[in-house]
Write an enzyme that holds these catalytic residues in place. Structure first.
Site, PDB file in Angstrom:
ATOM      1  N   ILE A  23      40.020  43.174  46.125  1.00 15.41           N
ATOM      2  CA  ILE A  23      39.758  42.418  44.890  1.00 15.41           C
ATOM      3  C   ILE A  23      38.285  42.506  44.503  1.00 15.41           C
ATOM      4  CG2 ILE A  23      39.712  40.082  43.909  1.00 15.41           C
ATOM      5  CD1 ILE A  23      42.328  39.528  45.468  1.00 15.41           C
ATOM      6  N   TYR A 145      44.133  28.612  56.149  1.00 19.61           N
ATOM      7  CA  TYR A 145      43.901  29.212  54.827  1.00 19.61           C
ATOM      8  C   TYR A 145      44.063  28.159  53.731  1.00 19.61           C
ATOM      9  CZ  TYR A 145      43.873  33.000  51.340  1.00 19.61           C
ATOM     10  OH  TYR A 145      43.556  33.832  50.282  1.00 19.61           O
ATOM     11  N   LYS A 149      41.060  27.099  51.158  1.00 18.68           N
ATOM     12  CA  LYS A 149      41.160  27.386  49.709  1.00 18.68           C
ATOM     13  C   LYS A 149      41.282  26.089  48.889  1.00 18.68           C
ATOM     14  CE  LYS A 149      40.788  31.851  49.878  1.00 18.68           C
ATOM     15  NZ  LYS A 149      39.619  32.547  49.305  1.00 18.68           N
ATOM     16  N   GLY A 182      47.350  44.871  48.867  1.00 24.08           N
ATOM     17  CA  GLY A 182      46.097  45.261  49.528  1.00 24.08           C
ATOM     18  C   GLY A 182      46.106  44.862  50.987  1.00 24.08           C
TER      19      GLY A 182
HETATM   20  N1  LIG Z   1      44.969  39.558  48.554  1.00 28.20           N
HETATM   21  C1  LIG Z   1      45.600  38.469  48.170  1.00 28.20           C
HETATM   22  O1  LIG Z   1      46.828  38.394  48.119  1.00 28.20           O
HETATM   23  C2  LIG Z   1      44.795  37.260  47.739  1.00 28.20           C
HETATM   24  C3  LIG Z   1      45.458  36.224  47.061  1.00 28.20           C
HETATM   25  C4  LIG Z   1      44.731  35.098  46.688  1.00 28.20           C
HETATM   26  C5  LIG Z   1      43.379  35.019  46.986  1.00 28.20           C
HETATM   27  N2  LIG Z   1      42.772  36.046  47.650  1.00 28.20           N
HETATM   28  C6  LIG Z   1      41.357  35.901  47.943  1.00 28.20           C
HETATM   29  O2  LIG Z   1      40.631  36.913  47.265  1.00 28.20           O
HETATM   30  C7  LIG Z   1      39.488  37.276  48.021  1.00 28.20           C
HETATM   31  C8  LIG Z   1      39.475  38.792  48.249  1.00 28.20           C
HETATM   32  O3  LIG Z   1      40.659  39.171  48.951  1.00 28.20           O
HETATM   33  P1  LIG Z   1      41.065  40.700  49.145  1.00 28.20           P
HETATM   34  O4  LIG Z   1      42.521  40.797  48.953  1.00 28.20           O
HETATM   35  O5  LIG Z   1      40.156  41.586  48.376  1.00 28.20           O
HETATM   36  O6  LIG Z   1      40.762  40.858  50.709  1.00 28.20           O
HETATM   37  P2  LIG Z   1      40.163  42.117  51.482  1.00 28.20           P
HETATM   38  O7  LIG Z   1      40.480  41.876  52.921  1.00 28.20           O
HETATM   39  O8  LIG Z   1      40.597  43.396  50.849  1.00 28.20           O
HETATM   40  O9  LIG Z   1      38.588  41.976  51.234  1.00 28.20           O
HETATM   41  C9  LIG Z   1      37.846  40.924  51.756  1.00 28.20           C
HETATM   42  C10 LIG Z   1      36.397  41.394  51.864  1.00 28.20           C
HETATM   43  O10 LIG Z   1      35.626  40.300  52.366  1.00 28.20           O
HETATM   44  C11 LIG Z   1      34.710  40.837  53.303  1.00 28.20           C
HETATM   45  N3  LIG Z   1      34.316  39.805  54.260  1.00 28.20           N
HETATM   46  C12 LIG Z   1      35.057  39.221  55.247  1.00 28.20           C
HETATM   47  N4  LIG Z   1      34.314  38.352  55.925  1.00 28.20           N
HETATM   48  C13 LIG Z   1      33.072  38.363  55.355  1.00 28.20           C
HETATM   49  C14 LIG Z   1      31.858  37.676  55.602  1.00 28.20           C
HETATM   50  N5  LIG Z   1      31.744  36.800  56.617  1.00 28.20           N
HETATM   51  N6  LIG Z   1      30.787  37.943  54.810  1.00 28.20           N
HETATM   52  C15 LIG Z   1      30.885  38.831  53.794  1.00 28.20           C
HETATM   53  N7  LIG Z   1      31.998  39.536  53.517  1.00 28.20           N
HETATM   54  C16 LIG Z   1      33.078  39.291  54.293  1.00 28.20           C
HETATM   55  C17 LIG Z   1      35.440  41.981  53.989  1.00 28.20           C
HETATM   56  O11 LIG Z   1      34.521  42.889  54.591  1.00 28.20           O
HETATM   57  C18 LIG Z   1      36.214  42.582  52.820  1.00 28.20           C
HETATM   58  O12 LIG Z   1      35.475  43.617  52.191  1.00 28.20           O
HETATM   59  C19 LIG Z   1      39.555  36.454  49.308  1.00 28.20           C
HETATM   60  O13 LIG Z   1      38.777  35.287  49.170  1.00 28.20           O
HETATM   61  C20 LIG Z   1      41.010  36.083  49.405  1.00 28.20           C
HETATM   62  O14 LIG Z   1      41.216  34.929  50.166  1.00 28.20           O
HETATM   63  C21 LIG Z   1      43.446  37.163  48.022  1.00 28.20           C
END
Ligand SMILES: NC(=O)c1ccc[n+]([C@@H]2O[C@H](COP(=O)([O-])OP(=O)(O)OC[C@H]3O[C@@H](n4cnc5c(N)ncnc54)[C@H](O)[C@@H]3O)[C@@H](O)[C@H]2O)c1
Length: 246
Positions: A23, A145, A149, A182
């Site tokens: 994302i 989680y 959130k 993803g």
């Molecule tokens: N993928 C989903 O279904 C979804 C749904 C709702 C919300 N989200 C939220 O969206 C955001 C992005 O999710 P995503 O799907 O891209 O996940 P992802 O796992 O693809 O990416 C997460 C990124 O965060 C980085 N990260 C992790 N710990 C870290 C830290 N301590 N400091 C800095 N960077 C750090 C990782 O290196 C990674 O690049 C997250 O907050 C997630 O909770 C995701």
């Protein structure tokens, strides 16, 4: 009043955390496509990431905020997209895991808002915090989680109310995506006995009948960052295919 283009971030400087993730990378690309300048951060610098920034580290935030201040003097936007997910109910979640999830998702968002705020209030700005539908509704196996959130969503409202005191204001909103294709969904499904069946069930739970795409979250983020969203602050904005409509 001027009509603002939804996809116009011309001249805006936006810091994105978790910019190497599914994302975060889509958001960074969408900001650039809207003519904005991205300061991309993630755990490691290099390959499109400008600064190494562990969002749980106060000294990392201080270092990056100082670098942004000396190079640009301000920020127009902040996207807190770094995050981690774990599966586990209240009995199975150990305390160390709970604290780690809250540290990255909630403490990291708090530190981001705190250290970016002085840069954002220079000329007004917009914060987009990545919450989740799981910041709005609970799940029995998502104890840590959900807690993290839910915190992000209400933290965003507090920051929004404080930011509204500035003229021009610092707006702050929480994006609440449902399951987005993803690595994160792969990891959640991978921790179960039948990952494919779990992914299918997640998609079927969504009224639009499919998982979301990172680009669909990114276009909502660009809107909230843009001046087209100038009267939107303190909102939880679902990007969820209708999941929370019922
Ligand atoms: N993928 C989903 O279904 C979804 C749904 C709702 C919300 N989200 C939220 O969206 C955001 C992005 O999710 P995503 O799907 O891209 O996940 P992802 O796992 O693809 O990416 C997460 C990124 O965060 C980085 N990260 C992790 N710990 C870290 C830290 N301590 N400091 C800095 N960077 C750090 C990782 O290196 C990674 O690049 C997250 O907050 C997630 O909770 C995701």
């Amino acid at each position: 009043m001027r009509a603002e283009s939804v996809a116009d971030l011309d001249g805006k400087i936006v810091l994105v955390t978790g910019a190497a993730g599914a994302i975060g990378a889509a958001i960074a690309a969408a900001i650039r496509a809207a003519k904005g300048t991205v300061i991309a951060t993630d755990l490691k610098a290099g390959s499109g990431i400008d600064h190494a920034l562990d969002v749980t580290s106060e000294s990392d935030w201080q270092r990056v905020a100082a670098a942004v201040e000396s190079r640009h003097g301000r920020l127009d936007g902040l996207v807190n997209a770094a995050g981690i997910a774990t599966v586990g109910n209240i009995e199975k979640t150990d305390f160390a895991t709970f604290k780690r999830v809250v540290a990255v998702n909630l403490d990291g968002t708090f530190l981001g808002c705190k250290y970016a705020f002085p840069l954002l209030r220079q000329k007004g700005g917009s914060i987009v915090n990545m919450s989740s539908v799981l910041g709005l509704v609970g799940g029995p196996n998502l104890t840590a989680y959900n807690a993290s959130k839910g915190g992000v969503s209400l933290l965003s409202k507090s920051v929004a109310l404080y930011g509204a005191r500035y003229k021009p204001p610092v707006r702050c909103n929480a994006l609440c995506p449902a399951f987005i294709a993803g690595p994160m969904v792969d990891e959640i499904a991978g921790g179960t006995k039948n990952p494919d069946a779990v992914k299918q069930k997640l998609a079927l739970d969504i009224p639009l009948g499919r998982l979301g795409e990172p680009e669909e979250v990114a276009s909502a983020a660009v809107y909230l960052l843009s001046d087209a969203a100038s009267f939107i602050t303190g909102a939880d904005v679902p990007v969820d295919g209708g999941l929370t409509a019922r």
